[in-house]
Design a protein around this motif. Structure first.
Motif, PDB file in Angstrom:
ATOM      1  N   ASP A 154       0.859  -1.189   0.076  1.00 52.29           N
ATOM      2  CA  ASP A 154      -0.053  -0.069   0.004  1.00 52.29           C
ATOM      3  C   ASP A 154       0.791   1.495   0.121  1.00 52.29           C
ATOM      4  OD1 ASP A 154      -2.373  -1.668   0.153  1.00 52.29           O
ATOM      5  OD2 ASP A 154      -2.377  -1.405   2.414  1.00 52.29           O
ATOM      6  N   ALA A 155       1.830   1.058   0.855  1.00 51.29           N
ATOM      7  CA  ALA A 155       2.949   2.354   0.740  1.00 51.29           C
ATOM      8  C   ALA A 155       3.353   2.753  -0.348  1.00 51.29           C
ATOM      9  CB  ALA A 155       3.874   2.130   1.837  1.00 51.29           C
ATOM     10  N   LYS A 211       4.374   5.727  -5.370  1.00 56.86           N
ATOM     11  CA  LYS A 211       4.191   5.684  -6.802  1.00 56.86           C
ATOM     12  C   LYS A 211       3.175   6.778  -7.361  1.00 56.86           C
ATOM     13  CE  LYS A 211       3.772   2.821 -11.016  1.00 56.86           C
ATOM     14  NZ  LYS A 211       3.432   1.450 -11.387  1.00 56.86           N
ATOM     15  N   ARG A 212       1.967   6.754  -6.617  1.00 58.21           N
ATOM     16  CA  ARG A 212       0.793   7.837  -7.105  1.00 58.21           C
ATOM     17  C   ARG A 212       1.198   9.020  -7.160  1.00 58.21           C
ATOM     18  NH1 ARG A 212      -3.703   7.237  -3.477  1.00 58.21           N
ATOM     19  NH2 ARG A 212      -3.396   5.048  -3.997  1.00 58.21           N
ATOM     20  N   HIS A 213       1.896   9.508  -5.767  1.00 61.01           N
ATOM     21  CA  HIS A 213       2.238  10.871  -5.508  1.00 61.01           C
ATOM     22  C   HIS A 213       3.967  11.222  -6.074  1.00 61.01           C
ATOM     23  CE1 HIS A 213      -1.447  11.510  -3.397  1.00 61.01           C
ATOM     24  NE2 HIS A 213      -1.270  10.364  -2.647  1.00 61.01           N
ATOM     25  N   GLY A 258       9.693   9.497  -2.364  1.00 62.10           N
ATOM     26  CA  GLY A 258      10.235   8.538  -2.048  1.00 62.10           C
ATOM     27  C   GLY A 258      10.347   8.197  -0.753  1.00 62.10           C
ATOM     28  N   SER A 259       9.184   8.978   0.006  1.00 57.66           N
ATOM     29  CA  SER A 259       9.030   8.632   1.363  1.00 57.66           C
ATOM     30  C   SER A 259       7.629   9.177   1.938  1.00 57.66           C
ATOM     31  CB  SER A 259       9.886   9.282   2.332  1.00 57.66           C
ATOM     32  OG  SER A 259       9.989  10.764   2.165  1.00 57.66           O
ATOM     33  N   LEU A 260       7.024   8.591   3.111  1.00 58.80           N
ATOM     34  CA  LEU A 260       5.956   8.632   3.548  1.00 58.80           C
ATOM     35  C   LEU A 260       6.093   8.815   5.058  1.00 58.80           C
ATOM     36  CD1 LEU A 260       3.698   6.080   1.793  1.00 58.80           C
ATOM     37  CD2 LEU A 260       3.780   8.498   1.255  1.00 58.80           C
ATOM     38  N   VAL A 261       5.284   9.842   5.587  1.00 59.83           N
ATOM     39  CA  VAL A 261       5.316  10.138   7.097  1.00 59.83           C
ATOM     40  C   VAL A 261       4.232   8.992   7.758  1.00 59.83           C
ATOM     41  CG1 VAL A 261       4.626  11.630   8.792  1.00 59.83           C
ATOM     42  CG2 VAL A 261       5.967  12.493   6.760  1.00 59.83           C
ATOM     43  N   VAL A 262       4.817   8.374   8.557  1.00 61.21           N
ATOM     44  CA  VAL A 262       3.753   7.410   9.112  1.00 61.21           C
ATOM     45  C   VAL A 262       3.041   8.175  10.546  1.00 61.21           C
ATOM     46  CG1 VAL A 262       3.418   5.158  10.436  1.00 61.21           C
ATOM     47  CG2 VAL A 262       5.219   5.577   8.498  1.00 61.21           C
ATOM     48  N   ASN A 263       1.900   8.274  10.169  1.00 63.81           N
ATOM     49  CA  ASN A 263       1.102   8.994  11.115  1.00 63.81           C
ATOM     50  C   ASN A 263       1.093   8.308  12.666  1.00 63.81           C
ATOM     51  OD1 ASN A 263      -0.461  10.444   9.578  1.00 63.81           O
ATOM     52  ND2 ASN A 263      -1.687   8.529   9.062  1.00 63.81           N
ATOM     53  N   ARG A 264       0.919   9.229  13.696  1.00 67.81           N
ATOM     54  CA  ARG A 264       0.995   8.829  15.208  1.00 67.81           C
ATOM     55  C   ARG A 264      -0.187   7.826  15.580  1.00 67.81           C
ATOM     56  NH1 ARG A 264       2.244  14.577  15.647  1.00 67.81           N
ATOM     57  NH2 ARG A 264       4.331  14.745  16.362  1.00 67.81           N
ATOM     58  N   ARG A 265      -0.191   7.080  16.411  1.00 71.42           N
ATOM     59  CA  ARG A 265      -1.289   6.478  16.943  1.00 71.42           C
ATOM     60  C   ARG A 265      -2.135   7.099  17.912  1.00 71.42           C
ATOM     61  NH1 ARG A 265       2.068   1.187  18.658  1.00 71.42           N
ATOM     62  NH2 ARG A 265       2.884   3.052  19.661  1.00 71.42           N
ATOM     63  N   ASN A 266      -1.425   8.219  18.525  1.00 71.75           N
ATOM     64  CA  ASN A 266      -2.128   8.813  19.629  1.00 71.75           C
ATOM     65  C   ASN A 266      -1.334   9.803  20.072  1.00 71.75           C
ATOM     66  OD1 ASN A 266      -0.301   8.086  21.815  1.00 71.75           O
ATOM     67  ND2 ASN A 266      -1.394   5.991  21.566  1.00 71.75           N
ATOM     68  N   VAL A 316       4.181  -7.428   4.714  1.00 67.02           N
ATOM     69  CA  VAL A 316       4.795  -6.752   5.702  1.00 67.02           C
ATOM     70  C   VAL A 316       4.178  -5.480   6.171  1.00 67.02           C
ATOM     71  CG1 VAL A 316       6.973  -5.595   6.095  1.00 67.02           C
ATOM     72  CG2 VAL A 316       6.856  -7.534   4.740  1.00 67.02           C
ATOM     73  N   ASN A 317       4.038  -5.278   7.093  1.00 68.23           N
ATOM     74  CA  ASN A 317       3.347  -3.899   7.642  1.00 68.23           C
ATOM     75  C   ASN A 317       4.341  -2.734   7.568  1.00 68.23           C
ATOM     76  OD1 ASN A 317       1.461  -6.051   9.289  1.00 68.23           O
ATOM     77  ND2 ASN A 317       0.325  -4.435   8.648  1.00 68.23           N
ATOM     78  N   VAL A 318       3.847  -1.610   7.424  1.00 71.41           N
ATOM     79  CA  VAL A 318       4.723  -0.549   7.439  1.00 71.41           C
ATOM     80  C   VAL A 318       5.616  -0.168   8.614  1.00 71.41           C
ATOM     81  CG1 VAL A 318       4.760   2.072   7.503  1.00 71.41           C
ATOM     82  CG2 VAL A 318       3.526   0.942   5.684  1.00 71.41           C
ATOM     83  N   TYR A 319       4.846  -0.350  10.039  1.00 71.88           N
ATOM     84  CA  TYR A 319       5.316  -0.333  11.090  1.00 71.88           C
ATOM     85  C   TYR A 319       6.434  -1.154  11.510  1.00 71.88           C
ATOM     86  CZ  TYR A 319       3.285  -4.525  13.060  1.00 71.88           C
ATOM     87  OH  TYR A 319       2.740  -5.813  13.310  1.00 71.88           O
ATOM     88  N   GLU A 320       6.840  -2.330  10.792  1.00 73.48           N
ATOM     89  CA  GLU A 320       7.661  -3.287  10.782  1.00 73.48           C
ATOM     90  C   GLU A 320       9.168  -2.830  10.423  1.00 73.48           C
ATOM     91  OE1 GLU A 320       6.862  -7.520   9.970  1.00 73.48           O
ATOM     92  OE2 GLU A 320       4.882  -6.627   9.283  1.00 73.48           O
ATOM     93  N   ILE A 321       9.154  -1.691   9.529  1.00 76.00           N
ATOM     94  CA  ILE A 321      10.320  -1.259   8.623  1.00 76.00           C
ATOM     95  C   ILE A 321      10.350   0.208   8.978  1.00 76.00           C
ATOM     96  CG2 ILE A 321      10.381  -3.422   7.212  1.00 76.00           C
ATOM     97  CD1 ILE A 321       9.453  -1.373   4.949  1.00 76.00           C
ATOM     98  N   MET A 322       9.604   0.981   9.419  1.00 75.09           N
ATOM     99  CA  MET A 322       9.737   2.240   9.458  1.00 75.09           C
ATOM    100  C   MET A 322      10.716   2.529  10.308  1.00 75.09           C
ATOM    101  SD  MET A 322       6.368   3.647  11.606  1.00 75.09           S
ATOM    102  CE  MET A 322       6.103   2.991  13.326  1.00 75.09           C
TER     103      MET A 322
END
Length: 133
Positions: free
Chosen positions: A28-29, A34-36, A39-47, A74-80
């Motif tokens: 998904d990331a 690719k769409r935007h 080369g990077s995305l900010v991962v949102n805070r959970r709280n 693989v989830n984003v949180y595993e490699i961010m």
């Protein structure tokens, strides 16, 4: 020569900032990147007590593709990268460039006083901000 001593990070940042949830898959990331065309995305805070993260193509290359893992499993949180180095919007560009160079980083998220992300600045942006037009 122009006086660049008062250039702030906010003057050089890109306000175009794309985010992803940590529970999203790397696939998904990658589709968002690719769409935007980034080369990077900010991962949102959970709280509100959490910190921002960052996932970059280098993370995907090293921790998913090179290890022959499926981006769909693989989830984003595993490699961010987390916590993410953030820069206050009013920091002088010369100090921001020193900070990024010291930690061998190519980019950082710019935040306001409440730690809300405003944009992204790269080391290239900071250095090129010193050139006269």
């Amino acid at each position: 020569m122009t006086d660049n001593s008062s250039i702030r990070v906010r003057d050089l940042m890109s306000e175009e900032l794309f985010t992803v949830d940590g529970l999203a898959t790397v696939d998904d990331a990658m589709a968002l990147m690719k769409r935007h065309r980034v080369g990077s995305l900010v991962v949102n805070r959970r709280n509100e007590d959490d910190e921002l993260g960052l996932i970059a193509v280098g993370d995907i290359a090293r921790r998913v593709i090179a290890e022959d893992r499926s981006p769909k499993r693989v989830n984003v949180y595993e490699i961010m990268a987390k916590p993410l180095l953030t820069l206050p919007e009013d920091m002088l560009a010369r100090y921001a460039s020193r900070l990024l160079a010291r930690f061998n980083l190519s980019r950082a998220v710019v935040v306001d006083r409440d730690r809300n992300p405003l944009g992204m600045v790269t080391l290239r942006d900071l250095i090129m901000g010193y050139t006269s037009d």
